[in-house]
Design an enzyme around this catalytic site. Structure first.
Site, PDB file in Angstrom:
ATOM      1  N   TYR A 112      15.653  15.251   5.244  1.00  0.00           N
ATOM      2  CA  TYR A 112      15.086  14.985   6.203  1.00  0.00           C
ATOM      3  C   TYR A 112      15.915  13.958   6.970  1.00  0.00           C
ATOM      4  O   TYR A 112      17.059  13.235   7.297  1.00  0.00           O
ATOM      5  CB  TYR A 112      15.213  12.841   5.353  1.00  0.00           C
ATOM      6  CG  TYR A 112      13.935  13.667   4.087  1.00  0.00           C
ATOM      7  CD1 TYR A 112      13.036  14.630   3.858  1.00  0.00           C
ATOM      8  CD2 TYR A 112      13.543  12.773   3.304  1.00  0.00           C
ATOM      9  CE1 TYR A 112      12.396  14.407   2.440  1.00  0.00           C
ATOM     10  CE2 TYR A 112      12.739  12.632   1.664  1.00  0.00           C
ATOM     11  CZ  TYR A 112      11.910  13.654   1.767  1.00  0.00           C
ATOM     12  OH  TYR A 112      11.349  14.129   0.891  1.00  0.00           O
ATOM     13  N   SER A 146       3.693  10.543  -2.125  1.00  0.00           N
ATOM     14  CA  SER A 146       2.400  10.795  -0.672  1.00  0.00           C
ATOM     15  C   SER A 146       1.089  10.177  -2.075  1.00  0.00           C
ATOM     16  O   SER A 146      -0.018  10.482  -2.451  1.00  0.00           O
ATOM     17  CB  SER A 146       1.668  12.360  -1.234  1.00  0.00           C
ATOM     18  OG  SER A 146       2.944  12.701   0.335  1.00  0.00           O
ATOM     19  N   PRO A 147       1.372   9.313  -2.927  1.00  0.00           N
ATOM     20  CA  PRO A 147      -0.075   8.677  -4.080  1.00  0.00           C
ATOM     21  C   PRO A 147      -0.984   8.249  -3.142  1.00  0.00           C
ATOM     22  O   PRO A 147      -1.916   7.982  -3.526  1.00  0.00           O
ATOM     23  CB  PRO A 147       1.058   7.787  -4.890  1.00  0.00           C
ATOM     24  CG  PRO A 147       2.249   7.216  -3.774  1.00  0.00           C
ATOM     25  CD  PRO A 147       2.433   8.175  -3.160  1.00  0.00           C
ATOM     26  N   LEU A 148      -0.776   7.669  -1.733  1.00  0.00           N
ATOM     27  CA  LEU A 148      -1.331   7.966  -0.693  1.00  0.00           C
ATOM     28  C   LEU A 148      -2.357   8.412   0.206  1.00  0.00           C
ATOM     29  O   LEU A 148      -2.206   8.533   1.238  1.00  0.00           O
ATOM     30  CB  LEU A 148      -0.921   6.397  -0.294  1.00  0.00           C
ATOM     31  CG  LEU A 148      -0.886   5.407  -0.822  1.00  0.00           C
ATOM     32  CD1 LEU A 148       0.110   3.983  -0.028  1.00  0.00           C
ATOM     33  CD2 LEU A 148      -1.936   4.833  -1.232  1.00  0.00           C
ATOM     34  N   ARG A 178      -0.873  11.128   1.629  1.00  0.00           N
ATOM     35  CA  ARG A 178      -0.225  11.355   3.219  1.00  0.00           C
ATOM     36  C   ARG A 178      -0.576  10.277   4.434  1.00  0.00           C
ATOM     37  O   ARG A 178      -1.059   9.888   5.141  1.00  0.00           O
ATOM     38  CB  ARG A 178      -0.645  12.737   4.144  1.00  0.00           C
ATOM     39  CG  ARG A 178       0.616  13.172   3.144  1.00  0.00           C
ATOM     40  CD  ARG A 178       0.942  15.038   3.424  1.00  0.00           C
ATOM     41  NE  ARG A 178       1.275  15.948   2.255  1.00  0.00           N
ATOM     42  CZ  ARG A 178       2.602  15.679   2.201  1.00  0.00           C
ATOM     43  NH1 ARG A 178       3.419  14.849   2.984  1.00  0.00           N
ATOM     44  NH2 ARG A 178       2.937  16.884   0.860  1.00  0.00           N
TER      45      ARG A 178
END
Length: 334
Positions: A59, A206-208, A210
């Site tokens: 990152y 990414s539980p939402l 993205r």
């Protein structure tokens, strides 16, 4: 707002906050960067009890570990610190490839420790499985890091069920980090049962979806330098985006009935999968802003009944989500 966050256990003994914080977007991929706001977000997370913090050497590249290390320098004892190796990049950001060679594992860990400014990593993941290196060799090198005291627990990311079994036979795997949300449920078929059987925790990234499941993403809302607008993620393109936004409307309708936001309900659904399946689950929604962090923490106050969970799954049928989650799916489920 909840200020006393419960904990969950990943693997045999890694206790983490039930909700974590993904730090990737603070340094790359999701539009403009603001290190001051990112640092405030990390500090606010710790104040709220969100102590499971997730980064990776790629990152930035490398700058996210530096940012996170500086932010927690005087609060290290509060943090369960996770980072990853394996997606090899150069300083200029160019891509080298997936690397699981033992010599690289050792060198990457030492470099991460230096950048983070810590003497150990609580959870060290192989970010992607190297198809050219037997998983036994990679995990064997990771196990040496545990023996040396540089790493406390081991993890894999986006590994297939068979790979998880082989890795766990070499050294206990505490957690699998993979994409999991109302929009991405394929791991329920083969991988989730293996995690339950072996006592391995799940860390959904990414539980939402993205950001899609928050209801805040539209075709016009993404910056030109946001990776979601560049074709990397097919779910954000053309007719697929239109179809997926319609599914989000279904989640928003359910959320209105429950007195919460769409994002909170979607995140509460992921949180509920731990007790539902009998394993430790600690999602790591990513954000770089305090206000979204606080909204995510509010998901811990949303209680979903089994009827609510089923209703949400009917509102977002697995086969109704349009588009692959990556443009290139060749590096996942290996």
């Amino acid at each position: 707002m909840t200020t006393s966050i419960s904990t969950t256990t990943l693997g045999d003994s890694l206790g983490v906050s039930a909700l974590g914080l993904g730090c990737m977007g603070m340094s790359e991929f999701y539009g403009t960067r603001d290190e001051a706001e990112a640092t405030r977000t990390i500090h606010r997370a710790l104040d709220l009890g969100v102590t499971f913090l997730d980064t990776a050497d790629m990152y930035g590249p490398f700058t996210n570990e530096l940012l996170l290390g500086a932010a927690i320098a005087d609060r290290r004892d509060e943090v369960q610190l996770a980072t990853k190796f394996g997606n090899e990049r150069r300083e200029d950001g160019s891509w080298v490839g997936i690397n699981g060679r033992p010599d690289y594992v050792r060198a990457a860990a030492d470099a991460s420790l230096r950048r983070l400014g810590v003497d150990h990593i609580d959870l060290y993941y192989q970010h992607r499985v190297d198809p050219d290196v037997p998983i036994e060799e990679t995990v064997g090198a990771m196990a040496e890091l545990v023996e040396a005291g540089k790493v406390k627990h081991l993890g894999l990311s986006e590994a297939a069920a068979g790979t998880i079994r082989r890795a766990h036979a070499v050294h206990p795997i505490a957690a699998l980090q993979s994409e999991y949300s109302l929009f991405t449920r394929d791991l329920e078929d083969e991988i989730l049962p293996v995690l339950v059987e072996l006592g391995i925790g799940l860390v959904p990234y990414s539980p939402l979806g993205r950001g899609l499941l928050t209801g805040a993403v539209t075709r016009e809302s993404l910056d030109s330098d946001d990776s979601r607008a560049t074709g990397r993620f097919p779910r954000f393109e053309g007719e697929a985006l239109d179809a997926n936004l319609q599914l989000v409307e279904n989640v928003k309708a359910a959320a209105e009935r429950l007195g919460a936001t769409a994002g909170q309900v979607a995140l509460a659904w992921v949180l509920a999968q731990g007790p539902r399946h009998g394993l430790g689950v600690a999602p790591i929604p990513g954000t770089k802003r305090v206000k979204y962090l606080e909204e995510n923490v509010g998901a811990l106050d949303v209680t979903l009944t089994e009827d609510d969970l089923v209703e949400l799954e009917r509102a977002v049928p697995r086969d109704a989500v349009a588009g692959d989650r990556y443009g290139d799916m060749s590096t996942v489920n290996i």
